[in-house]
Design a protein around this motif. Structure first.
Motif, PDB file in Angstrom:
ATOM      1  N   ASP A  53       0.830  -1.213   0.000  1.00  0.00           N
ATOM      2  CA  ASP A  53       0.000   0.000   0.000  1.00  0.00           C
ATOM      3  C   ASP A  53       0.862   1.259   0.000  1.00  0.00           C
ATOM      4  OD1 ASP A  53      -2.348  -1.453  -0.025  1.00  0.00           O
ATOM      5  OD2 ASP A  53      -2.670  -1.303   2.145  1.00  0.00           O
ATOM      6  N   ARG A  54       1.969   1.246   0.752  1.00  0.00           N
ATOM      7  CA  ARG A  54       2.867   2.408   0.773  1.00  0.00           C
ATOM      8  C   ARG A  54       3.491   2.633  -0.596  1.00  0.00           C
ATOM      9  NH1 ARG A  54       7.111   2.241   5.239  1.00  0.00           N
ATOM     10  NH2 ARG A  54       7.545   4.288   4.373  1.00  0.00           N
ATOM     11  N   GLU A  57       1.025   4.288  -2.784  1.00  0.00           N
ATOM     12  CA  GLU A  57       0.859   5.707  -2.471  1.00  0.00           C
ATOM     13  C   GLU A  57       1.934   6.549  -3.165  1.00  0.00           C
ATOM     14  OE1 GLU A  57       0.951   6.075   1.765  1.00  0.00           O
ATOM     15  OE2 GLU A  57      -0.915   4.951   2.023  1.00  0.00           O
TER      16      GLU A  57
END
Length: 85
Positions: A53-54, A57
């Motif tokens: 997820d990072r 982003e």
């Protein structure tokens, strides 16, 4: 980000590539024996959903770096569930 996840950068990169369900192998290009050993050790890296997820982003899936080329948006870019094993 790699250090925060307790990984080397090559391990993070290898884990990221292998996390995609359509990828079956990673092409590596070591120049030294130490690099080869490091990359082979990274082959078993499994990234958590939080790390993936990072990454998403920082560079959202489907980011187009060449806007002059018309492209196809495959379902794996539009449906997050298809990007994870």
């Amino acid at each position: 980000m790699a250090a925060d996840a307790g990984l080397t950068l090559p391990a993070l990169a290898t884990g990221f590539v292998l996390s995609h369900p359509a990828i079956t192998s990673v092409i590596i290009g070591p120049r030294t024996h130490d690099q080869l050993t490091s990359l082979l050790d990274a082959a078993g890296t499994v990234l958590s959903g939080d790390v993936l997820d990072r990454i998403d982003e920082i560079v959202p899936p489907g980011t187009d770096l060449n806007h002059d080329v018309t492209h196809y948006d495959p379902p794996a870019l539009t449906d997050k569930a298809l990007r994870r094993r």
